[in-house]
Write an enzyme that holds these catalytic residues in place. Structure first.
Site, PDB file in Angstrom:
ATOM      1  CG  ASP A 150      -2.041   1.028   1.134  1.00  0.00           C
ATOM      2  OD1 ASP A 150      -2.255   1.583   0.040  1.00  0.00           O
ATOM      3  OD2 ASP A 150      -2.704   1.282   2.153  1.00  0.00           O
ATOM      4  CG  LEU A 151       5.552   2.349  -1.010  1.00  0.00           C
ATOM      5  CD1 LEU A 151       5.745   2.456   0.492  1.00  0.00           C
ATOM      6  CD2 LEU A 151       6.758   1.688  -1.652  1.00  0.00           C
TER       7      LEU A 151
END
Length: 241
Positions: A150-151
């Protein structure tokens, strides 16, 4: 969420009121450059307090190299040994037959396409476009990388002269997924980050053309969470695959 002081003088960040097991597992499993987990309980997570700083190009480049090292540490398989979540949605980390492309379709893309359809955000025709994109997708296979999952830029905290990763949806996946997420929502000095990453751990030829494939999952998650405002962006990504 609270800013607290401990008896030994340390200041900490305390998250309360939820199940933080997956987040704590992910942070510990990712290791550096993620933040340290100081304590996790039934409904709390304690992390170091890190006052944010403005990111400089050297800080971003150092973080990119650290992310490349994290990816290189690898994972035993695609997925993870714990049930995950992304925002308020469940994230299926169980194995699937085949390589990354099959796992990505079955565990990351199609469940959220169907969820968005069931919530009235996507039509049956929209889901067929997603399925067609997965069918024609081309992706060089690589061993599973240890990825954040979830960068986006808000999950890279710059403090104490470096970048720290927070709020992961960590699992064994494809490293291009983390980079595609940064491109999707932007981050400080994005091109410097991508250049430093590629110099540290060269990416397979054509990786920029594959960005829309890796963006399908986060865009579908946003369709499920926020509704039809993300529908056109998701369909544009599907058509670009």
């Amino acid at each position: 969420m609270h800013h607290a002081s401990l008896e030994d003088g340390r200041t900490v960040f305390v998250k309360r009121g939820g199940d933080f097991t997956a987040e704590a597992n992910g942070l510990r499993w990712l290791g550096s450059p993620s933040v340290e987990v100081l304590e996790v309980g039934e409904d709390l997570l304690v992390l170091p307090w890190l006052p944010s700083e403005t990111a400089t190009v050297p800080m971003v480049e150092e973080t990119a190299r650290a992310v490349a090292d994290m990816h290189r540490r690898g994972a035993p398989r695609f997925g993870a040994d714990w049930p995950g979540n992304i925002a308020d949605l469940p994230l299926d980390n169980s194995p699937a037959e085949g390589g990354w492309r099959d796992w990505y379709a079955e565990r990351r893309v199609l469940p959220y396409a169907r969820m968005a359809r069931d919530r009235g955000v996507l039509s049956a025709s929209d889901v067929r476009e997603v399925e067609a994109a997965l069918h024609r997708a081309e992706q060089p296979e690589e061993p599973p990388s240890r990825i954040h999952g979830d960068l986006w830029g808000g999950n890279v905290l710059y403090s104490q002269g470096r970048g720290w990763l927070i709020d992961p949806a960590a699992h064994g996946g494809h490293r291009e997924t983390d980079l595609a997420m940064l491109v999707l929502f932007g981050t400080s000095h994005l091109e410097a980050f991508l250049k430093a990453y590629d110099e540290t751990s060269p990416l397979a030829e054509g990786w920029r053309e594959r960005i829309p494939l890796h963006q399908l999952h986060p865009l579908l998650v946003h369709c499920c969470l926020f509704g039809s405002s993300y529908r056109e962006s998701m369909l544009a990504a599907a058509r670009s695959v």
